[in-house]
Design a protein around this motif. Structure first.
Motif, PDB file in Angstrom:
ATOM      1  N   ARG A 131       0.831  -1.209   0.000  1.00 25.13           N
ATOM      2  CA  ARG A 131       0.000   0.000   0.000  1.00 25.13           C
ATOM      3  C   ARG A 131       0.861   1.252   0.000  1.00 25.13           C
ATOM      4  O   ARG A 131       0.539   2.242  -0.653  1.00 25.13           O
ATOM      5  CB  ARG A 131      -0.918  -0.009   1.215  1.00 25.13           C
ATOM      6  CG  ARG A 131      -1.886  -1.159   1.080  1.00 25.13           C
ATOM      7  CD  ARG A 131      -3.108  -0.996   1.906  1.00 25.13           C
ATOM      8  NE  ARG A 131      -3.850  -2.233   1.842  1.00 25.13           N
ATOM      9  CZ  ARG A 131      -4.220  -2.908   2.902  1.00 25.13           C
ATOM     10  NH1 ARG A 131      -3.940  -2.458   4.113  1.00 25.13           N
ATOM     11  NH2 ARG A 131      -4.888  -4.030   2.765  1.00 25.13           N
ATOM     12  N   TYR A 133       6.778   8.721  11.377  1.00 22.21           N
ATOM     13  CA  TYR A 133       5.821   8.680  12.467  1.00 22.21           C
ATOM     14  C   TYR A 133       5.137   7.318  12.564  1.00 22.21           C
ATOM     15  O   TYR A 133       4.796   6.843  13.628  1.00 22.21           O
ATOM     16  CB  TYR A 133       4.830   9.843  12.320  1.00 22.21           C
ATOM     17  CG  TYR A 133       3.412   9.458  12.117  1.00 22.21           C
ATOM     18  CD1 TYR A 133       2.570   9.260  13.224  1.00 22.21           C
ATOM     19  CD2 TYR A 133       2.894   9.272  10.850  1.00 22.21           C
ATOM     20  CE1 TYR A 133       1.256   8.897  13.041  1.00 22.21           C
ATOM     21  CE2 TYR A 133       1.598   8.905  10.671  1.00 22.21           C
ATOM     22  CZ  TYR A 133       0.762   8.710  11.759  1.00 22.21           C
ATOM     23  OH  TYR A 133      -0.529   8.338  11.572  1.00 22.21           O
ATOM     24  N   GLN A 134       5.009   6.659  11.386  1.00 22.10           N
ATOM     25  CA  GLN A 134       4.425   5.318  11.431  1.00 22.10           C
ATOM     26  C   GLN A 134       5.381   4.346  12.112  1.00 22.10           C
ATOM     27  O   GLN A 134       4.969   3.476  12.873  1.00 22.10           O
ATOM     28  CB  GLN A 134       4.122   4.835  10.020  1.00 22.10           C
ATOM     29  CG  GLN A 134       3.121   5.733   9.306  1.00 22.10           C
ATOM     30  CD  GLN A 134       2.591   5.083   8.042  1.00 22.10           C
ATOM     31  OE1 GLN A 134       2.220   3.922   8.052  1.00 22.10           O
ATOM     32  NE2 GLN A 134       2.566   5.831   6.957  1.00 22.10           N
ATOM     33  N   THR A 185       5.149   4.876  15.717  1.00 21.59           N
ATOM     34  CA  THR A 185       3.956   4.222  16.267  1.00 21.59           C
ATOM     35  C   THR A 185       4.217   2.736  16.485  1.00 21.59           C
ATOM     36  O   THR A 185       3.879   2.176  17.531  1.00 21.59           O
ATOM     37  CB  THR A 185       2.771   4.395  15.300  1.00 21.59           C
ATOM     38  OG1 THR A 185       2.584   5.793  15.075  1.00 21.59           O
ATOM     39  CG2 THR A 185       1.500   3.804  15.878  1.00 21.59           C
ATOM     40  N   PHE A 232      -3.517   7.607  22.066  1.00 25.04           N
ATOM     41  CA  PHE A 232      -3.063   8.996  21.922  1.00 25.04           C
ATOM     42  C   PHE A 232      -4.222   9.917  21.584  1.00 25.04           C
ATOM     43  O   PHE A 232      -5.255   9.490  21.085  1.00 25.04           O
ATOM     44  CB  PHE A 232      -2.031   9.099  20.792  1.00 25.04           C
ATOM     45  CG  PHE A 232      -0.810   8.282  21.021  1.00 25.04           C
ATOM     46  CD1 PHE A 232       0.250   8.788  21.760  1.00 25.04           C
ATOM     47  CD2 PHE A 232      -0.709   6.998  20.505  1.00 25.04           C
ATOM     48  CE1 PHE A 232       1.376   8.032  21.969  1.00 25.04           C
ATOM     49  CE2 PHE A 232       0.415   6.241  20.713  1.00 25.04           C
ATOM     50  CZ  PHE A 232       1.464   6.760  21.449  1.00 25.04           C
ATOM     51  N   PHE A 260      -4.218  11.951  19.115  1.00 22.27           N
ATOM     52  CA  PHE A 260      -4.441  11.923  17.658  1.00 22.27           C
ATOM     53  C   PHE A 260      -4.336  10.511  17.086  1.00 22.27           C
ATOM     54  O   PHE A 260      -3.899  10.302  15.964  1.00 22.27           O
ATOM     55  CB  PHE A 260      -3.492  12.894  16.956  1.00 22.27           C
ATOM     56  CG  PHE A 260      -3.821  14.333  17.273  1.00 22.27           C
ATOM     57  CD1 PHE A 260      -4.945  14.921  16.724  1.00 22.27           C
ATOM     58  CD2 PHE A 260      -3.049  15.063  18.169  1.00 22.27           C
ATOM     59  CE1 PHE A 260      -5.281  16.229  17.043  1.00 22.27           C
ATOM     60  CE2 PHE A 260      -3.376  16.370  18.483  1.00 22.27           C
ATOM     61  CZ  PHE A 260      -4.490  16.960  17.931  1.00 22.27           C
ATOM     62  N   ASN A 302      -2.893   7.999  16.191  1.00 23.10           N
ATOM     63  CA  ASN A 302      -1.713   7.290  15.684  1.00 23.10           C
ATOM     64  C   ASN A 302      -2.011   5.884  15.191  1.00 23.10           C
ATOM     65  O   ASN A 302      -1.343   4.925  15.555  1.00 23.10           O
ATOM     66  CB  ASN A 302      -0.614   7.227  16.750  1.00 23.10           C
ATOM     67  CG  ASN A 302       0.065   8.564  16.886  1.00 23.10           C
ATOM     68  OD1 ASN A 302       0.123   9.328  15.933  1.00 23.10           O
ATOM     69  ND2 ASN A 302       0.552   8.872  18.060  1.00 23.10           N
ATOM     70  N   ILE A 303      -3.032   5.801  14.344  1.00 22.93           N
ATOM     71  CA  ILE A 303      -3.220   4.502  13.693  1.00 22.93           C
ATOM     72  C   ILE A 303      -2.576   4.582  12.318  1.00 22.93           C
ATOM     73  O   ILE A 303      -2.349   5.658  11.784  1.00 22.93           O
ATOM     74  CB  ILE A 303      -4.714   4.107  13.612  1.00 22.93           C
ATOM     75  CG1 ILE A 303      -5.542   5.295  13.146  1.00 22.93           C
ATOM     76  CG2 ILE A 303      -5.187   3.586  14.942  1.00 22.93           C
ATOM     77  CD1 ILE A 303      -6.997   4.993  13.047  1.00 22.93           C
ATOM     78  N   LEU A 304      -2.277   3.427  11.742  1.00 19.69           N
ATOM     79  CA  LEU A 304      -1.524   3.426  10.486  1.00 19.69           C
ATOM     80  C   LEU A 304      -2.480   3.629   9.317  1.00 19.69           C
ATOM     81  O   LEU A 304      -3.393   2.822   9.105  1.00 19.69           O
ATOM     82  CB  LEU A 304      -0.760   2.116  10.338  1.00 19.69           C
ATOM     83  CG  LEU A 304       0.224   1.893  11.490  1.00 19.69           C
ATOM     84  CD1 LEU A 304       0.844   0.510  11.420  1.00 19.69           C
ATOM     85  CD2 LEU A 304       1.301   2.962  11.488  1.00 19.69           C
ATOM     86  N   PRO A 305      -2.280   4.702   8.573  1.00 16.36           N
ATOM     87  CA  PRO A 305      -3.270   5.084   7.553  1.00 16.36           C
ATOM     88  C   PRO A 305      -3.355   4.100   6.395  1.00 16.36           C
ATOM     89  O   PRO A 305      -4.358   4.068   5.699  1.00 16.36           O
ATOM     90  CB  PRO A 305      -2.766   6.447   7.061  1.00 16.36           C
ATOM     91  CG  PRO A 305      -1.323   6.484   7.408  1.00 16.36           C
ATOM     92  CD  PRO A 305      -1.164   5.651   8.634  1.00 16.36           C
ATOM     93  N   THR A 306      -2.309   3.291   6.207  1.00 18.18           N
ATOM     94  CA  THR A 306      -2.351   2.402   5.038  1.00 18.18           C
ATOM     95  C   THR A 306      -2.966   1.043   5.389  1.00 18.18           C
ATOM     96  O   THR A 306      -3.037   0.176   4.528  1.00 18.18           O
ATOM     97  CB  THR A 306      -0.946   2.178   4.472  1.00 18.18           C
ATOM     98  OG1 THR A 306      -0.087   1.824   5.541  1.00 18.18           O
ATOM     99  CG2 THR A 306      -0.441   3.409   3.769  1.00 18.18           C
ATOM    100  N   LEU A 307      -3.323   0.863   6.643  1.00 19.74           N
ATOM    101  CA  LEU A 307      -3.927  -0.420   6.995  1.00 19.74           C
ATOM    102  C   LEU A 307      -5.412  -0.228   7.289  1.00 19.74           C
ATOM    103  O   LEU A 307      -5.830   0.822   7.761  1.00 19.74           O
ATOM    104  CB  LEU A 307      -3.231  -0.999   8.235  1.00 19.74           C
ATOM    105  CG  LEU A 307      -1.735  -1.315   8.092  1.00 19.74           C
ATOM    106  CD1 LEU A 307      -1.215  -1.947   9.376  1.00 19.74           C
ATOM    107  CD2 LEU A 307      -1.472  -2.237   6.914  1.00 19.74           C
ATOM    108  N   THR A 308      -6.190  -1.280   6.990  1.00 17.59           N
ATOM    109  CA  THR A 308      -7.628  -1.200   7.297  1.00 17.59           C
ATOM    110  C   THR A 308      -7.809  -1.305   8.806  1.00 17.59           C
ATOM    111  O   THR A 308      -6.866  -1.603   9.550  1.00 17.59           O
ATOM    112  CB  THR A 308      -8.392  -2.358   6.651  1.00 17.59           C
ATOM    113  OG1 THR A 308      -7.884  -3.575   7.184  1.00 17.59           O
ATOM    114  CG2 THR A 308      -8.240  -2.348   5.136  1.00 17.59           C
ATOM    115  N   ARG A 362      -6.906  -1.545  19.163  1.00 13.77           N
ATOM    116  CA  ARG A 362      -5.531  -2.019  18.962  1.00 13.77           C
ATOM    117  C   ARG A 362      -4.839  -2.209  20.307  1.00 13.77           C
ATOM    118  O   ARG A 362      -4.139  -3.195  20.532  1.00 13.77           O
ATOM    119  CB  ARG A 362      -4.766  -1.014  18.100  1.00 13.77           C
ATOM    120  CG  ARG A 362      -3.337  -1.428  17.817  1.00 13.77           C
ATOM    121  CD  ARG A 362      -2.651  -0.427  16.929  1.00 13.77           C
ATOM    122  NE  ARG A 362      -2.481   0.864  17.609  1.00 13.77           N
ATOM    123  CZ  ARG A 362      -2.019   1.964  17.015  1.00 13.77           C
ATOM    124  NH1 ARG A 362      -1.691   1.934  15.746  1.00 13.77           N
ATOM    125  NH2 ARG A 362      -1.886   3.074  17.691  1.00 13.77           N
TER     126      ARG A 362
END
Lengths: 787, 236
Positions: A437, A687-688, A691, B92, B94, B96-102, B152
């Motif tokens: 992705r 930042y990822q 995380t 957090f 904001f 902080n989840i990973l935007p590219t994962l569902t 999560r």
């Protein structure tokens, strides 16, 4: 104030700006360097040809009298003509000299490297500078030259370069000039000894000297000097053919009139230029392209990183145009400096170095690179692109509202991610999904990365592939086609007795080469016929390199490439005549053969004789060991096939230096691109990664995720780069080399492996290096930065 | 079970140029297992620093941090990573989840680091996101994203849940839902889970078992709420 900000921004992003600077520098340097080298080759030769008045036509014959010369001079459009006697002589040290006797030196005049100008009244020899250097001969030294019963002791008057001797080989089957063994020399025809001319005249008359003296009491040898060449200078190039036809028609002694553009020296040099032109297009274009790719990605990133500042400047009330101008300065100044240094280094390093290499190969004075306007143009375009990239990136941010711009850009998942949520993708590991992705979302970055690494892999494959192809060529030519150890080139007027004597000793495996002119659709072109009676000592192949026998007596074989060029099909007829004889023959084409370095016609001895032409061989092939034999009576020269192959390998070693340079630049580009894109993707994903770190992923796990993507890019690039490398090599060999060659790319598995392993290695090492940075991610500040 | 978390005289000093700044200035407290703790304080009080130290994301300048009997200040990088993976869940402001994962994948990710994670769908059902499992974060509202982040964190089945202004970016209604989820997590596992929330929103303190107030890097008060309110009782 903004200027100060720019300087400080550059300082704080120093590595990315250095990347841009270096990429522009390398791209412009490679382009302008190669370009100025190629242009330099052309202008150097053009200058030499015109200043030293290279002849337009060579007229060849057995002997041209004073009347013949006058006749030629009187033909319309002829500016000037000079006779020369050109013979192959030996020195006392068994070296071969192409010895020319001349009356004057206005055509193909000497460039004096050291010594004095030519004068008809001066004795002494004007000697080939390269030959002299190789043999350590200086002005003032004396050399001894022998030809038949003539012996000349001549003082070296000067060391010279001559425009029709840029490239001289003893005979055309030698592919590499051996300056130590073979050179050219000029002597005033005033120096031809009377006895030499008189003895020839006596022999011709077939009487004894006494009778001859009685028959010709007033014999003046100067009236009987022999000249076998006339060099003709034509007023305008466009009149060349007119003059050529006129000479052929009116001057009986003229056996052949050859355009200088078909002479070996001219063809070889021009070939080098044409060849180089293609390389210019391919290599410098590729370098520039790859360099620009990374300039674009880096520049985009640098400006994007300034998002908050752009928002702040806007919020402060700066006009858009002001902000734009400020950020355009980033791209402009950096690329401008890069381009200027690139131009300078291109000329002085690449241009000079390559010209220097060429000038050690071609004997031509004052070789220097030529800096054409297009170099400035290309440099300007590069600067423009860098500036425009900063402009467009900045403008995109400026279009947002200041409040939006003040927020960090949130990556958005596009619909393309959709495909990765089903099917086989569903079962992939998290890191694979994440990487797929990430690559899809950053398409531009991925594509540029792949393009860059493909370029790197292609260049490696192509460089080694060129060596493979040349090695293959040497094998094909010198062990497959030439199935003999020695070739004896016979003297032109060899007697039958002598010939039989040679047959007894060395076998009767012979051939004959006939200079012919082929006429097709009214156009005439010089070519040659190889008449084979070698009993398989010379072999033939078809286009797939399988051996074929040429044993049919019904017609001729022609080479594939000739057929292609001249649009001949099997069954067509070739119309030809032998030089010096105007009778035309028409021969049916029975088949095609492939010849890597000579596109000609082949026939059997029987077929030749069936046309009523006498077969008098000019070469004998033998496998007898002649390594210790220097001289055979009746034989002009002895060619050692292994020595020829060695000569070729010599030439390859020169090629290798160039290839090493190409490979180094390719690897350098690969490293910079992978590093650059790695840095970009690392910054974007900082930042990822932070995380993941917070979640409890270990550094090594994150590193593996990071390296995975670069490995994929490397693998995709190899899958594309290897075949593309093949096509590039094939294309280079098919289009770049001279017309009389015919060989396509032949690339070994080893080369592909080198290309693949090299690319993977570069990619892996750079990624590993970058991955180390992950250890230094500070979770707290990385996450804070995102808030 | 006393002293599940024990801080003794913890100092954290930042150096900015010549100036030294104490983010934490001798902080000591103890938290037993199973408490719902709220740490209150104005910005700059040292709340986040404290949370980062508890989460093994930052180290102390001096003092001891003992979690479940282990002094985490002695851990090396890898041990800290394991500590975070096995024991701590982070939430957090904001997300902080990973935007590219569902959504599902964002929760699934913990399978790479935790030996016995909870079932993803079960948790998503618990936070009310089972219908959104195959959506990407940018297709969700802020509250939904925060719930992904909670899912999560919970999936790891952590002993401690550390939340940095978890409702800070949300409207009050959504904030209440999030707090309910956090409380639920605290009560799960036979009441053995500890939840620590850092916030400057004093209302949240009303539902806490314990309220620690920080000011200028020092503890101002550490009080136990004998009768914590139910979330629905609080006027937001």
């Amino acid at each position: 104030m903004l200027f100060r900000k720019m300087i400080r921004d550059i300082k704080s992003n120093v590595s990315q700006f250095i990347t841009i600077f270096l990429m522009v520098l390398i791209g412009v340097m490679a382009y302008s360097g190669i370009e100025s080298y190629m242009d330099g080759m052309k202008t150097t030769a053009d200058t030499f040809y015109s200043e030293n008045n290279l002849q337009d036509l060579n007229v060849m014959g057995a002997n041209f009298t004073k009347e013949d010369l006058d006749k030629i001079k009187e033909i319309d459009h002829v500016k000037d003509a000079e006779r020369k006697l050109s013979i192959t002589a030996l020195t006392d040290k068994d070296k071969t000299l192409l010895l020319n006797f001349i009356e004057s030196n206005n055509i193909s005049s000497f460039y004096i490297v050291d010594g004095e100008e030519f004068s008809y009244d001066l004795d002494g020899v004007w000697l080939d500078e390269f030959y002299a250097k190789e043999n350590n001969i200086k002005v003032g030294d004396e050399i001894l030259v022998k030809y038949e019963d003539m012996e000349l002791h001549e003082k070296v008057r000067a060391l010279i370069n001559v425009p029709d001797h840029l490239y001289d080989v003893r005979d055309e089957s030698e592919l590499y000039p051996d300056r130590k063994e073979f050179g050219f020399a000029y002597v005033s025809s005033n120096e031809i000894p009377e006895s030499f001319i008189k003895n020839k005249a006596i022999k011709e008359a077939g009487v004894s000297e006494d009778i001859f003296d009685m028959m010709m009491p007033n014999f003046n040898y100067k009236d009987h000097l022999i000249y076998n060449y006339v060099m003709v200078d034509v007023d305008k190039k466009s009149n060349k053919n007119l003059v050529k036809d006129k000479i052929e028609d009116e001057v009986e002694s003229a056996k052949a009139v050859i355009d200088i553009k078909n002479s070996n020296s001219y063809v070889q040099y021009q070939g080098e230029i044409d060849e180089g032109k293609t390389y210019v297009g391919v290599f410098s274009g590729l370098f520039l392209f790859i360099a620009l790719l990374s300039v674009i990605t880096t520049m985009t990133r640098v400006v994007k990183k300034q998002r908050l500042q752009i928002g702040t400047l806007k919020a402060l009330g700066f006009k858009d145009s002001r902000v734009l101008l400020h950020y355009m300065g980033y791209g402009f100044y950096i690329s401008l400096f890069g381009a200027i240094f690139g131009l300078i280094l291109g000329y002085f390093i690449i241009g000079k170095m390559f010209i220097g290499l060429e000038m050690s190969f071609f004997e031509i004075p004052n070789g220097k690179p030529y800096f054409g306007i297009q170099n400035y143009l290309v440099a300007g375009i590069v600067v423009l692109i860098a500036t425009l990239i900063s402009y467009f990136t900045c403008r995109k941010i400026l279009k947002e509202k200041p409040a939006e711009a003040l927020r960090n850009e949130m990556p958005s998942a596009k619909n393309t991610s959709f495909i990765t949520t089903r099917g086989i993708f569903k079962n992939l590991s998290f890191s694979s999904k994440w990487n797929i992705r990430d690559m899809l979302r950053n398409k531009m970055r991925t594509i540029m990365g792949i393009a860059g690494v493909v370029g790197c892999c292609m260049l490696i494959v192509c460089s080694f592939g060129m060596l493979d192809t040349m090695n293959r060529f040497i094998k094909l030519q010198f062990s497959d086609l030439f199935n003999f150890d020695y070739k004896l080139v016979l003297k032109e007027n060899i007697s039958d007795d002598k010939l039989n004597e040679l047959y007894d000793k060395y076998g009767n495996n012979t051939s004959l080469s006939l200079g012919i002119e082929i006429e097709k659709d009214g156009e005439k072109e010089a070519n040659n016929i190889f008449v084979d009676d070698s009993n398989n000592y010379v072999r033939f192949i078809d286009k797939d390199d399988n051996f074929i026998k040429i044993d049919t007596d019904e017609g001729v074989y022609i080479t594939h490439k000739l057929a292609e060029l001249k649009d001949y099909k099997i069954g067509d007829k070739v119309r030809w005549h032998i030089y010096g004889d105007s009778k035309y023959y028409e021969s049916k084409i029975i088949g095609f053969n492939k010849d890597p370095q000579n596109q000609n016609v082949t026939m059997t001895r029987n077929y030749l004789e069936s046309l009523g032409i006498k077969y008098t061989p000019d070469s004998i092939y033998t496998n007898k060991d002649l390594s210790k034999v220097k001289d055979i009576s009746g034989v002009e020269s002895i060619q050692d096939i292994n020595a020829l192959a060695d000569g070729m390998e010599n030439m390859l070693s020169m090629m290798k230096t160039m290839l090493v340079l190409i490979i180094s630049v390719a690897i350098l580009l690969g490293v910079v691109i992978i590093y650059n894109l790695g840095i970009l993707s690392y910054t974007e994903k900082n930042y990822q990664f932070a995380t993941l770190k917070v979640l409890g992923f270990k550094d090594r796990q994150i590193e593996r995720i990071f390296i995975k993507q670069n490995n994929w890019i490397a693998i995709i690039s190899i899958l594309l780069g290897c075949p593309l490398g093949y096509y590039l090599t094939d294309w280079l060999f098919k289009t770049a080399i001279e017309e009389h060659y015919d060989f396509g790319a032949y690339i070994t598995i080893r080369t592909y492996i080198i290309g693949a392993v090299g690319t993977i290695l570069v990619s892996y090492l750079v990624s590993r290096f970058l991955a180390h940075k992950i250890r230094n991610i500070d979770m707290v500040s990385s996450l804070k930065a995102n808030e | 079970m006393k002293d599940f978390i024990k801080l003794s005289n913890v100092k954290k000093t930042y150096k900015v140029g010549e100036i030294e700044f104490n983010a934490l200035d001798g902080v000591s407290f103890e938290i037993p297992k199973g408490e719902f703790v709220v740490i209150l304080g104005p910005s700059g009080a040292g709340k986040s620093t404290l949370l980062n130290i508890l989460g093994g994301m930052d180290d102390v300048t001096s003092g001891n941090v003992v979690i479940d009997g282990e002094n985490i200040e002695n851990y090396d990088k890898n041990e800290l990573a394991s500590y975070r993976a096995e024991n701590v869940g982070f939430i957090f402001q904001f997300y902080n989840i990973l935007p590219t994962l569902t959504v599902r994948e964002n929760v699934d990710i913990v399978k790479d680091i935790v030996k016995k994670p909870k079932g993803t769908m079960e948790i998503l059902k618990g936070v009310g996101l089972s219908k959104h499992a195959d959506k990407f974060p940018n297709q969700l509202s802020g509250g939904e994203q925060q719930r992904v982040s909670i899912a999560r964190a919970i999936a790891k089945n952590p002993k401690i849940l550390l939340c940095d202004e978890p409702t800070g970016a949300l409207d009050s209604k959504t904030g209440v839902e999030v707090l309910k989820l956090l409380k639920k997590q605290c009560d799960a596992n036979n009441g053995e889970n500890t939840v620590i929330i850092v916030t400057h929103n004093a209302q949240i303190a009303e539902i806490a078992d314990r309220v620690i107030r920080l000011k200028n890097g020092k503890i101002e008060s550490n009080t136990i709420n004998k009768h914590p309110k139910e979330i629905d009782e609080v006027v937001w």
